[in-house]
Enzyme design. Structure first.
Site, mmCIF file in Angstrom:
data_model
loop_
_atom_site.group_PDB
_atom_site.id
_atom_site.type_symbol
_atom_site.label_atom_id
_atom_site.label_comp_id
_atom_site.label_asym_id
_atom_site.label_seq_id
_atom_site.Cartn_x
_atom_site.Cartn_y
_atom_site.Cartn_z
ATOM 1 N N GLU A 95 0.823 -1.207 0.000
ATOM 2 C CA GLU A 95 0.000 0.000 0.000
ATOM 3 C C GLU A 95 0.859 1.259 0.000
ATOM 4 O O GLU A 95 1.951 1.280 0.549
ATOM 5 C CB GLU A 95 -0.900 0.005 1.244
ATOM 6 N N CYS A 108 3.387 8.358 0.945
ATOM 7 C CA CYS A 108 3.992 7.476 1.942
ATOM 8 C C CYS A 108 4.068 6.087 1.312
ATOM 9 O O CYS A 108 3.044 5.503 0.960
ATOM 10 C CB CYS A 108 3.098 7.475 3.182
ATOM 11 N N CYS A 115 6.640 -7.110 7.265
ATOM 12 C CA CYS A 115 7.708 -6.572 8.105
ATOM 13 C C CYS A 115 8.070 -7.620 9.142
ATOM 14 O O CYS A 115 7.200 -8.351 9.597
ATOM 15 C CB CYS A 115 7.223 -5.301 8.812
ATOM 16 N N CYS A 119 6.831 -5.025 15.942
ATOM 17 C CA CYS A 119 6.387 -4.021 16.924
ATOM 18 C C CYS A 119 4.971 -4.362 17.402
ATOM 19 O O CYS A 119 4.102 -4.717 16.602
ATOM 20 C CB CYS A 119 6.427 -2.619 16.327
ATOM 21 N N CYS A 122 1.773 -2.482 15.784
ATOM 22 C CA CYS A 122 1.725 -2.187 14.347
ATOM 23 C C CYS A 122 1.048 -3.299 13.554
ATOM 24 O O CYS A 122 1.373 -4.477 13.707
ATOM 25 C CB CYS A 122 3.148 -1.967 13.839
ATOM 26 N N GLY A 162 6.789 -1.991 6.230
ATOM 27 C CA GLY A 162 8.176 -2.441 6.155
ATOM 28 C C GLY A 162 9.143 -1.570 6.923
ATOM 29 O O GLY A 162 8.819 -0.455 7.331
ATOM 30 N N GLU A 163 10.334 -2.110 7.106
ATOM 31 C CA GLU A 163 11.407 -1.377 7.783
ATOM 32 C C GLU A 163 12.470 -1.047 6.725
ATOM 33 O O GLU A 163 13.196 -1.938 6.261
ATOM 34 C CB GLU A 163 11.983 -2.250 8.911
ATOM 35 N N SER A 194 11.727 6.646 7.811
ATOM 36 C CA SER A 194 11.366 6.376 9.203
ATOM 37 C C SER A 194 11.835 4.973 9.569
ATOM 38 O O SER A 194 11.616 4.017 8.826
ATOM 39 C CB SER A 194 9.845 6.482 9.350
ATOM 40 N N SER A 217 11.431 5.946 15.181
ATOM 41 C CA SER A 217 10.252 5.605 15.980
ATOM 42 C C SER A 217 10.737 5.210 17.365
ATOM 43 O O SER A 217 11.283 4.129 17.552
ATOM 44 C CB SER A 217 9.519 4.439 15.323
ATOM 45 N N HIS A 219 8.972 5.911 20.768
ATOM 46 C CA HIS A 219 7.788 5.388 21.464
ATOM 47 C C HIS A 219 7.961 5.069 22.946
ATOM 48 O O HIS A 219 6.962 4.771 23.614
ATOM 49 C CB HIS A 219 7.213 4.155 20.755
ATOM 50 N N ASN A 293 -3.011 4.755 16.821
ATOM 51 C CA ASN A 293 -4.189 4.381 16.024
ATOM 52 C C ASN A 293 -4.577 2.958 16.382
ATOM 53 O O ASN A 293 -3.709 2.086 16.465
ATOM 54 C CB ASN A 293 -3.861 4.475 14.540
ATOM 55 N N CYS A 336 -1.129 6.075 10.319
ATOM 56 C CA CYS A 336 0.115 5.386 10.692
ATOM 57 C C CYS A 336 -0.135 4.039 11.327
ATOM 58 O O CYS A 336 -0.923 3.900 12.237
ATOM 59 C CB CYS A 336 0.873 6.203 11.715
HETATM 60 N N1 SAH Z 1 9.469 0.569 10.066
HETATM 61 C C1 SAH Z 1 9.542 1.995 10.050
HETATM 62 C C2 SAH Z 1 8.536 2.645 9.107
HETATM 63 C C3 SAH Z 1 7.153 2.071 9.055
HETATM 64 S S1 SAH Z 1 6.102 2.376 10.433
HETATM 65 C C4 SAH Z 1 9.420 2.534 11.466
HETATM 66 O O1 SAH Z 1 9.314 1.747 12.395
HETATM 67 O O2 SAH Z 1 9.529 3.737 11.644
HETATM 68 C C5 SAH Z 1 5.703 4.087 10.310
HETATM 69 C C6 SAH Z 1 5.376 4.760 11.625
HETATM 70 O O3 SAH Z 1 4.085 4.359 12.114
HETATM 71 C C7 SAH Z 1 6.370 4.414 12.738
HETATM 72 O O4 SAH Z 1 6.665 5.573 13.472
HETATM 73 C C8 SAH Z 1 5.571 3.440 13.568
HETATM 74 O O5 SAH Z 1 6.083 3.320 14.857
HETATM 75 C C9 SAH Z 1 4.189 4.056 13.490
HETATM 76 N N2 SAH Z 1 3.093 3.192 13.884
HETATM 77 C C10 SAH Z 1 2.964 1.861 13.696
HETATM 78 N N3 SAH Z 1 1.814 1.422 14.200
HETATM 79 C C11 SAH Z 1 1.166 2.492 14.705
HETATM 80 C C12 SAH Z 1 -0.102 2.680 15.343
HETATM 81 N N4 SAH Z 1 -0.918 1.668 15.557
HETATM 82 N N5 SAH Z 1 -0.421 3.933 15.712
HETATM 83 C C13 SAH Z 1 0.408 4.975 15.479
HETATM 84 N N6 SAH Z 1 1.592 4.862 14.874
HETATM 85 C C14 SAH Z 1 1.979 3.635 14.504
#
Ligand code: SAH
Length: 350
Positions: A95, A108, A115, A119, A122, A162-163, A194, A217, A219, A293, A336
């Site tokens: 996507e 984006c 991935c 996390c 996610c 993805g990362e 990111s 990221s 968190h 989210n 996100c």
């Molecule tokens: N793998 C990379 C890029 C993809 S995730 C990364 O970890 O940064 C893109 C962003 O969305 C990251 O900051 C991730 O932590 C955030 N993200 C993932 N799940 C989320 C959620 N449920 N709510 C808010 N942000 C989220």
């Protein structure tokens, strides 16, 4: 030596195409012509009308043109955000999301199908990693998004599925493709990456000195919470990550920004706000705050408005720069962390 990229001609840089054409006894300028055609939406070599017919046939026999084929799209009624599901040649889907900002349209993109970072919050992690995307599959998402959205794209963020640093070489190649003057000619400053924070790769990125915007990221400011949310943290921990970001800043002159999704009763306590401020003090870093989210499969929920406000009050008192990210595309699950490779392979013809 001719650089081998299999039959993926769209991942080849102009210099590599030149080598190829030279080895084939063709004129070097063909490289520029073909590179440009491939970015102008040509779906077949037959369309490349300024190439001799024999050369077109030869290319068609040797190479395939990467395409991100539209499978489905959704447009947000609230803010015009568009989400596209693309099918790749092997049936995998990824996507991309296009968001409208005052400074232009941002796409984006996804850097992997799935991935493997795992996390806890996610949606992309749920099914694990299917495979890395090639450089041309990343660029095809930008080109196809521009076409489908019907407007120019001024910024690119690698924040989809993805990362990116887990697909390092292809991501660097993607950057070379999109910043090339014969291609999209994007300024690297308009490109953000990111990452969940793979430390050696952040250092590698600094060595390559690509002037993109790096966003980490974070968190959580403490290892206990961060390791629980993000398994990648178990390798080195928060302090080493922040040190790597400082090295990145020293090497490139580009400040790293941090993502922080507020999660109810997990990372939103006053103690964590103080610790975050303490750990970032003196770095001049910016923090992007977002409310988590909801991902239905995950037990985690967004912070309450009261706790979120308290968290930010502490950051403000302590002089931390932060912004609260708007939730674009929430009605189409384009926000996100909500992007998810659905099992729609059957929709795509092989
Ligand atoms: N793998 C990379 C890029 C993809 S995730 C990364 O970890 O940064 C893109 C962003 O969305 C990251 O900051 C991730 O932590 C955030 N993200 C993932 N799940 C989320 C959620 N449920 N709510 C808010 N942000 C989220």
């Amino acid at each position: 030596m001719v650089v081998e990229r299999g039959n993926d001609i769209c991942s080849m840089l102009p210099a590599e195409l030149e080598e190829y054409f030279a080895a084939e006894g063709e004129a070097e300028y063909r490289a520029r012509q073909v590179f440009k055609w491939l970015r102008s939406g040509a779906a077949s070599f037959g369309e490349m009308t300024n190439l001799p017919g024999k050369l077109r046939d030869k290319l068609a026999a040797q190479f395939r043109i990467t395409a991100a084929e539209p499978v489905r799209s959704q447009i947000s009624q609230r803010d015009g955000t568009a989400k596209y599901l693309w099918g790749m040649a092997d049936g995998d889907c990824v996507e991309s999301v296009v968001m409208k900002y005052s400074y232009g349209n941002t796409v984006c993109i996804s850097t992997q199908a799935g991935c493997r970072m795992g996390c806890a919050f996610c949606a992309s992690a749920i099914e694990g990693l299917s495979r890395n995307l090639t450089a041309s599959e990343m660029e095809a998402q930008v080109l196809s998004s521009r076409r489908a959205f019907g407007a120019d794209i001024s910024h690119i963020v690698m924040m989809g599925i993805g990362e990116p640093l887990d697909n390092f070489d292809n991501v660097l190649r993607f950057l070379s493709l999109i910043t090339h003057e014969l291609g999209m000619n994007m300024s690297p400053r308009r490109v953000s990456l990111s990452t969940c924070g793979i430390i050696e790769r952040i250092d590698n990125l600094a060595v390559h000195d690509v002037k993109l915007t790096l966003s980490v990221s974070l968190h959580a400011p403490d290892d206990e919470t961060r390791s629980m949310l993000m398994p990648v943290n178990r390798a080195a921990g928060v302090d080493k990550l922040i040190e790597a970001c400082s090295r990145y800043f020293e090497a490139t002159g580009r400040r790293v920004s941090y993502e922080y999704a507020l999660i109810d009763a997990v990372n939103d306590s006053p103690r964590q706000a103080h610790l975050l401020a303490e750990k970032l003090s003196g770095t001049g870093s910016h923090v992007n705050i977002i409310l988590l989210n909801d991902v239905p499969e995950r037990p985690l929920r967004a912070s309450t408005p009261g706790n979120a406000a308290q968290f930010m009050r502490i950051l403000k008192q302590k002089g931390v720069n932060y912004t609260v990210r708007r939730r674009l595309g929430a009605d189409i699950e384009a926000a996100c962390g909500q992007l998810r490779r659905k099992s729609e392979k059957q929709v795509i013809k092989p």
